[in-house]
Design a protein around this motif. Sequence first.
Motif, PDB file in Angstrom:
ATOM      1  N   GLY A 108     -22.178 -15.438   8.074  1.00  0.00           N
ATOM      2  CA  GLY A 108     -23.094 -14.560   7.352  1.00  0.00           C
ATOM      3  C   GLY A 108     -24.110 -13.942   8.301  1.00  0.00           C
ATOM      4  N   LEU A 109     -24.618 -12.747   7.956  1.00  0.00           N
ATOM      5  CA  LEU A 109     -25.569 -12.059   8.831  1.00  0.00           C
ATOM      6  C   LEU A 109     -26.778 -11.595   8.020  1.00  0.00           C
ATOM      7  N   THR A 110     -27.962 -11.907   8.502  1.00  0.00           N
ATOM      8  CA  THR A 110     -29.207 -11.435   7.908  1.00  0.00           C
ATOM      9  C   THR A 110     -30.070 -10.824   8.995  1.00  0.00           C
ATOM     10  N   SER A 119     -31.131  -1.305   4.905  1.00  0.00           N
ATOM     11  CA  SER A 119     -30.282  -2.330   4.290  1.00  0.00           C
ATOM     12  C   SER A 119     -29.256  -2.845   5.294  1.00  0.00           C
ATOM     13  N   LEU A 120     -28.836  -4.111   5.078  1.00  0.00           N
ATOM     14  CA  LEU A 120     -27.802  -4.734   5.903  1.00  0.00           C
ATOM     15  C   LEU A 120     -26.801  -5.375   4.941  1.00  0.00           C
ATOM     16  N   ARG A 121     -25.587  -4.805   4.876  1.00  0.00           N
ATOM     17  CA  ARG A 121     -24.588  -5.259   3.908  1.00  0.00           C
ATOM     18  C   ARG A 121     -23.234  -5.413   4.596  1.00  0.00           C
ATOM     19  N   ILE A 152     -36.494  -5.829  15.424  1.00  0.00           N
ATOM     20  CA  ILE A 152     -35.895  -6.636  14.367  1.00  0.00           C
ATOM     21  C   ILE A 152     -35.127  -7.793  15.008  1.00  0.00           C
ATOM     22  N   LYS A 153     -34.779  -8.772  14.188  1.00  0.00           N
ATOM     23  CA  LYS A 153     -33.999  -9.909  14.679  1.00  0.00           C
ATOM     24  C   LYS A 153     -32.786 -10.090  13.766  1.00  0.00           C
ATOM     25  N   LYS A 175     -26.979 -18.127  15.415  1.00  0.00           N
ATOM     26  CA  LYS A 175     -27.148 -17.370  16.659  1.00  0.00           C
ATOM     27  C   LYS A 175     -28.018 -16.150  16.350  1.00  0.00           C
ATOM     28  N   GLU A 176     -29.000 -15.884  17.219  1.00  0.00           N
ATOM     29  CA  GLU A 176     -29.932 -14.787  16.992  1.00  0.00           C
ATOM     30  C   GLU A 176     -29.780 -13.705  18.057  1.00  0.00           C
ATOM     31  N   LEU A 177     -30.101 -12.464  17.645  1.00  0.00           N
ATOM     32  CA  LEU A 177     -30.019 -11.336  18.570  1.00  0.00           C
ATOM     33  C   LEU A 177     -31.184 -10.392  18.259  1.00  0.00           C
TER      34      LEU A 177
END
Length: 464
Positions: A108-110, A119-121, A152-153, A175-177
């Motif tokens: 999953g990605l948030t 938006s992120l979908r 943003i992260k 995992k973060e970017l």
Amino acid sequence: MKTVKSLMIVIPAAMALTACDGWQKSPSSDLQDMRAQAKTITEMGPDKPRTVTNEVVVEKQVEKIIKETGVTSSMILLTADSEMIFKEGEAKSYSIRASLPVPGATVGLTATNLPDGASLRPSPTEKDVYVLSWNPPMYTVGSDSALKSIQIKLVATVTDAGQAKNAATLKGMVKELDKILFVTKTTIAPSSLKVSGLNAEVSEDQLTPFSIIVTVPGIDGKSTQKPRPLISYDGQATSIGKDYQELDGSRYVIADLSKKEPEYLGNSKWKFNLIFDTKNIAVQPQLAQNGSIMSQADGTRVRFTVKAFSPNGLSTPETLVQVKIVYTKTITAPRFDVSGLGKQGLEVSPGEKIVLHFSASSNNRNAVVAVETKNSVLPGNPQVSCAVSSTGNHKQDCTLTWEVPCDATSKTLKGSIDLAATSTLNGRISDVTDYSLKTLKAAKDKKLCAAPVETAAKKAAEAK
């Protein structure tokens, strides 16, 4: 002889090995044994590099440990475009891939700190792909900036480890970017320009206020750089089917000194206040297509074009304005033409040298025009000199010269230069045409004088 030759080759080799202690067995008297021993040595060749088997074993043990228990977030694949650039007023999307290379696994990605409206979908067509979409509203970028960056992260989380042997360890791994969203100002040109308050017909000897209203996207009232209008004459004097020319109407358009700055009306709309001056600017006679004066005309037809520019250089299309200036009085008295000034008053700075050219003329070429100047109390005593124009006695070409003293103040510069003109025809004198050129100190001093040493007495005088 063949046997003797073979013995001569083998024996020295065997003796050399014996001397170096590399061979412990004594040479055999049997010829066949010697030959076998020599063949063995030849086939052995030089020594090969030795392999330390203990190190190899250790390396294999470490690799085995990593495969079994070394589960880290690096196993999660999280990739995005190197640059994400958006523009005010335009929708745009970027794809972000988040996956785990394990059969049946899902990620999953948030995102945190997404701007309002973004938006992120999940992608409806691609597996393991998320879509970041945004249409930045106007004024996302500050009025005095060209670019805005938003940090943003992106956070990828394993929601299902699938068929991985260490599923319990993988599930919930994160995992973060960090990414930066860039926003640029809109490049939408100004539009919806309207000219209001200027009718198709205006009377001469009038000051007619009018305005220009235009939409300038991305520029609001907080901007230090304002939009600006452009009034010009397109030179299209003649047209098919008309017996008259449309003359330059831009010469009658001047700034409204009471409302010099453009007004911001909200919602990207701006208003410019102008004046169509047929009182202080002489109305030209109506010309026919061939350039001759139409003596029976009841007015003069003029035209001008209007454009509006935004601070970034974009502009509206040209809007054509056509006006008929209707004659309302007999052409007996001369008229002043101060179109070179371009506004209702004269703003000056201490130390400035003013040279202003203007004229006074009569529509009757047989008339003789005279110009007089009333005494002025302005500092520096501005002077007006006039002479007969090269076109004839019906016109006087005049020049105003004024050296403004450095000690002039706002109070002493507030006044006027008063002029009067008459025309004489067959011994008769016309009505007097008065013109008052208002003067005031410029709001922004041009710094033409050395800074004086202010005294308490002078400050007190200024205050009065």
